[in-house]
Write an enzyme that holds these catalytic residues in place. Structure first.
Site, PDB file in Angstrom:
ATOM      1  N   ASP A   1      -0.328  -6.062  -1.679  1.00 39.60           N
ATOM      2  CA  ASP A   1      -0.002  -5.094  -2.737  1.00 39.60           C
ATOM      3  C   ASP A   1      -0.307  -5.678  -4.114  1.00 39.60           C
ATOM      4  O   ASP A   1      -0.001  -6.837  -4.392  1.00 39.60           O
ATOM      5  CB  ASP A   1       1.489  -4.752  -2.707  1.00 39.60           C
ATOM      6  CG  ASP A   1       1.944  -4.143  -1.400  1.00 39.60           C
ATOM      7  OD1 ASP A   1       1.412  -4.519  -0.348  1.00 39.60           O
ATOM      8  OD2 ASP A   1       2.857  -3.304  -1.422  1.00 39.60           O
TER       9      ASP A   1
ATOM     10  N   HIS B   1      -0.146  -3.103  -7.074  1.00 39.80           N
ATOM     11  CA  HIS B   1       0.721  -2.199  -7.839  1.00 39.80           C
ATOM     12  C   HIS B   1       0.428  -2.142  -9.341  1.00 39.80           C
ATOM     13  O   HIS B   1       1.316  -2.337 -10.174  1.00 39.80           O
ATOM     14  CB  HIS B   1       2.189  -2.568  -7.610  1.00 39.80           C
ATOM     15  CG  HIS B   1       2.729  -2.045  -6.314  1.00 39.80           C
ATOM     16  ND1 HIS B   1       2.868  -0.696  -6.050  1.00 39.80           N
ATOM     17  CD2 HIS B   1       3.158  -2.698  -5.205  1.00 39.80           C
ATOM     18  CE1 HIS B   1       3.362  -0.541  -4.830  1.00 39.80           C
ATOM     19  NE2 HIS B   1       3.531  -1.736  -4.294  1.00 39.80           N
TER      20      HIS B   1
ATOM     21  N   ASP C   1      -1.803  -0.185  -1.653  1.00 37.75           N
ATOM     22  CA  ASP C   1      -0.835  -0.154  -2.751  1.00 37.75           C
ATOM     23  C   ASP C   1      -1.445  -0.712  -4.035  1.00 37.75           C
ATOM     24  O   ASP C   1      -1.017  -1.722  -4.587  1.00 37.75           O
ATOM     25  CB  ASP C   1       0.450  -0.900  -2.388  1.00 37.75           C
ATOM     26  CG  ASP C   1       1.431  -0.002  -1.645  1.00 37.75           C
ATOM     27  OD1 ASP C   1       1.020   1.086  -1.191  1.00 37.75           O
ATOM     28  OD2 ASP C   1       2.608  -0.381  -1.511  1.00 37.75           O
TER      29      ASP C   1
ATOM     30  N   ASN D   1       1.009   2.868   1.552  1.00 43.30           N
ATOM     31  CA  ASN D   1       1.895   4.033   1.533  1.00 43.30           C
ATOM     32  C   ASN D   1       1.972   4.673   0.148  1.00 43.30           C
ATOM     33  O   ASN D   1       2.288   5.860   0.027  1.00 43.30           O
ATOM     34  CB  ASN D   1       3.297   3.653   2.025  1.00 43.30           C
ATOM     35  CG  ASN D   1       3.997   2.691   1.092  1.00 43.30           C
ATOM     36  OD1 ASN D   1       3.519   1.587   0.841  1.00 43.30           O
ATOM     37  ND2 ASN D   1       5.154   3.085   0.578  1.00 43.30           N
ATOM     38  N   HIS D   2       1.655   3.928  -0.912  1.00 37.02           N
ATOM     39  CA  HIS D   2       1.693   4.502  -2.251  1.00 37.02           C
ATOM     40  C   HIS D   2       0.432   5.290  -2.589  1.00 37.02           C
ATOM     41  O   HIS D   2       0.420   5.981  -3.622  1.00 37.02           O
ATOM     42  CB  HIS D   2       1.941   3.418  -3.300  1.00 37.02           C
ATOM     43  CG  HIS D   2       3.381   3.065  -3.440  1.00 37.02           C
ATOM     44  ND1 HIS D   2       4.184   3.607  -4.416  1.00 37.02           N
ATOM     45  CD2 HIS D   2       4.178   2.254  -2.707  1.00 37.02           C
ATOM     46  CE1 HIS D   2       5.417   3.134  -4.288  1.00 37.02           C
ATOM     47  NE2 HIS D   2       5.432   2.309  -3.253  1.00 37.02           N
TER      48      HIS D   2
ATOM     49  N   HIS E   1      -1.579  -2.041   6.067  1.00 37.04           N
ATOM     50  CA  HIS E   1      -0.567  -2.113   5.022  1.00 37.04           C
ATOM     51  C   HIS E   1       0.826  -2.344   5.593  1.00 37.04           C
ATOM     52  O   HIS E   1       1.532  -3.278   5.189  1.00 37.04           O
ATOM     53  CB  HIS E   1      -0.574  -0.849   4.175  1.00 37.04           C
ATOM     54  CG  HIS E   1       0.426  -0.890   3.070  1.00 37.04           C
ATOM     55  ND1 HIS E   1       0.268  -1.700   1.966  1.00 37.04           N
ATOM     56  CD2 HIS E   1       1.617  -0.260   2.897  1.00 37.04           C
ATOM     57  CE1 HIS E   1       1.306  -1.558   1.167  1.00 37.04           C
ATOM     58  NE2 HIS E   1       2.139  -0.694   1.693  1.00 37.04           N
TER      59      HIS E   1
ATOM     60  N   HIS F   1       3.258  -4.499   2.197  1.00 36.07           N
ATOM     61  CA  HIS F   1       4.276  -3.440   2.167  1.00 36.07           C
ATOM     62  C   HIS F   1       5.647  -3.867   1.655  1.00 36.07           C
ATOM     63  O   HIS F   1       6.402  -3.045   1.146  1.00 36.07           O
ATOM     64  CB  HIS F   1       4.402  -2.829   3.563  1.00 36.07           C
ATOM     65  CG  HIS F   1       5.200  -1.564   3.644  1.00 36.07           C
ATOM     66  ND1 HIS F   1       5.151  -0.577   2.678  1.00 36.07           N
ATOM     67  CD2 HIS F   1       6.064  -1.108   4.587  1.00 36.07           C
ATOM     68  CE1 HIS F   1       5.931   0.420   3.031  1.00 36.07           C
ATOM     69  NE2 HIS F   1       6.508   0.131   4.171  1.00 36.07           N
TER      70      HIS F   1
END
Length: 542
Positions: free
Chosen positions: A210, A212, A239, A271-272, A323, A432
């Site tokens: 990730d 972000h 992500d 998932n994002h 992920h 994740h």
């Protein structure tokens, strides 16, 4: 063993690299039902915080996003809430921010962005940044080049330091953004759910977790590991957006690399990368703020791109990356057919998924799953995408629904062993879970170093990898997690011995404002509003 694609920048420190073999003794205490070690062995990276004994927690009382006051750092006797939105405006600016201030700015920016060596601090005689920022244009002839990607990176870095968010179109026009997203989506759409990454002799593979929206940490990671090339393949575990202030810029940079080197850069879905998460955790509002009237069409292009992102990779035939992790096999039971029907037409049976019979899914089932959904379902026949994106490991044996998240699975060391053995694999690398998620899970190690070895079984290991240091960027308490990020290098000839590279956040960060209410939403994607996810899964309007 340590390999480095570049040196640290000023104000940024690297931690030593560790191989998977060096982690064996520490991770062996987590085999099967064994509890995690009370005192981890000394390491060059920060040590995980001691974990209290787990206490039973009541089931979520609501499925709407909210903070968890009982587990929030602000409620554990720490300092009161304080909005942390970036570093002071008068912080020193790296030389890269001045790349476009000289004549021949595009060439200079390309040279600076592609040089993996650290940039010196600007001298007092350095010229001020330009009053009018350069406009990034689509490359002449339509072919993305390495120099163009370098110039794009420089422009993104410059704008993040010198422009307010709503002036980004002065550097990146809406038409350019949409063209780049569509070009990348066309490539991603042709890739299968499960991408086989087969490195050529001598190629290494860098795996990233990730990120972000932490643009400057991603830029450092690319320099430190070495930029994507014919000698170096990158696999990103998803992500890219949400929570951080520069999700749009971060994703655009990685999409540009994908267009430039489609066989050396592989982008998976997290998932994002969904309509629901981006509406709650900031990316939708970020796009609308930065592009105003052009925000809706730009956001729709990103959502369509999310649907095209593959779900998993197999690297060199021995490493599985995704992920969230593994997935169930769908057990479908036909219901009784209706006795009534129109004359001359056969009645179709209604199919329902058996929630009790749960088995480990196969790679063939993963390949056949339908990934083109805005929000992967948590019920029905198409469960595999939701499992791959949302599942978490556990120290308890077996396969069970992930009740904490309300979607996906929890799986134990025995399931890791079964998955590795069945598919002739040696490693599972998933992401994740950041420091906020692990702070709530007292059965597993914290994410202080940017990675953990969660299962160490006969056939191999399960690794959680998180590449966003000092996460989250905006935190509702004055005391921060101060975690490191990490990436993994898989080297030939076997690619089965991970080399871990931990690194700290690039500081100072440019001042920025959050695009979501970080004090009110939950910290780790728990207690989801599943009804809202379901309602957002329909087709997008033009």
């Amino acid at each position: 063993m340590e390999t480095r694609g570049g040196q640290s920048q000023p104000g940024q420190r690297r931690h030593g690299s560790r191989t998977g073999a060096q982690e064996n003794e520490k991770a062996s205490s987590q085999k099967q039902q064994s509890p995690p070690p009370a005192s981890p062995q000394p390491s060059t990276s920060p040590r995980p915080r001691p974990r209290p004994r787990p206490e039973p927690s009541p089931p979520p009382s609501s499925r709407f996003p909210k903070r968890n006051p009982s587990k929030s750092p602000a409620k554990q006797g720490k300092k009161p809430r304080k909005q942390i939105t970036g570093d002071p405006p008068d912080a020193p600016t790296p030389a890269l921010a001045h790349a476009f201030s000289q004549p021949g700015a595009a060439d200079a920016g390309a040279a600076v962005a592609m040089d993996p060596s650290p940039s010196p601090s600007p001298s007092s005689s350095a010229p001020p940044p330009p009053l009018t920022p350069p406009v990034v244009e689509w490359p002449e002839g339509g072919a993305v080049t390495r120099d163009w990607v370098a110039g794009l990176e420089s422009a993104l870095d410059w704008s993040s330091r010198h422009l307010p968010a709503d002036r980004l179109p002065e550097v990146l026009p809406s038409a350019l953004v949409q063209r780049l997203v569509l070009a990348a989506a066309a490539i991603l759409h042709r890739e299968p759910n499960l991408v086989r990454v087969d490195p050529r002799p001598g190629q290494s593979v860098v795996v990233v977790g990730d990120v972000h929206g932490q643009l400057h940490d991603v830029m450092f990671l690319l320099r430190d590991a070495g930029f994507p090339s014919e000698e170096r393949v990158f696999v990103f575990n998803g992500d890219y957006v949400d929570r951080g202030a520069w999700g749009l810029e971060t994703l655009l940079l990685l999409l540009a690399w994908k267009v430039l080197l489609p066989n050396c850069v592989f982008l998976l879905r997290g998932n994002h990368e969904s309509k629901y998460c981006t509406s709650v955790y900031g990316f939708e509002q970020e796009v609308m703020t930065k592009y105003k009237d052009q925000g809706p069409p730009v956001y729709r292009k990103f959502l369509r791109c999310f649907e095209d992102l593959p779900l998993a990779t197999i690297i060199a035939g021995c490493v599985y990356t995704a992920h969230g992790g593994i997935f169930r096999g769908t057990v479908v039971l036909p219901s009784k057919r209706s006795k009534k029907g129109r004359k001359g037409r056969k009645n179709k049976a209604d199919f329902t998924v058996d929630p009790i019979s749960m088995r480990l899914g196969s790679l063939d089932e993963l390949l056949k799953a339908r990934r083109t959904v805005l929000d992967p379902p948590w019920e029905g026949q198409n469960l595999i995408p939701g499992d791959v994106l949302w599942s978490d490991p556990s120290l308890e044996m077996g396969l069970a629904p992930n009740k904490e998240r309300g979607i996906g699975l929890l799986w134990g060391p025995d399931i890791t062993q079964q998955f590795l053995h069945t598919n002739n694999l040696k490693l599972i690398i998933r992401s994740h879970e950041g420091p906020d998620a692990r702070d709530k899970r007292h059965d597993l190690l914290g994410m202080d170093k940017g990675y953990t070895i969660d299962h160490d079984v006969e056939c191999g290991k399960l690794i959680t990898l998180f590449s966003a240091p000092d996460y989250p960027q905006f935190q509702a308490s004055e005391e921060r997690y101060n975690n490191c990020g990490a990436y993994i290098v898989l080297n030939p000839p076997d690619y089965a011995t991970p080399v871990f590279h931990s690194f700290e956040a690039v500081k100072p960060r440019p001042p920025a404002h959050p695009f979501y209410d970080f004090e009110e939403v939950i910290d780790s994607d728990e207690e989801l509003n599943l009804d809202a996810m379901d309602s957002g899964s329909g087709a997008l309007s033009q």
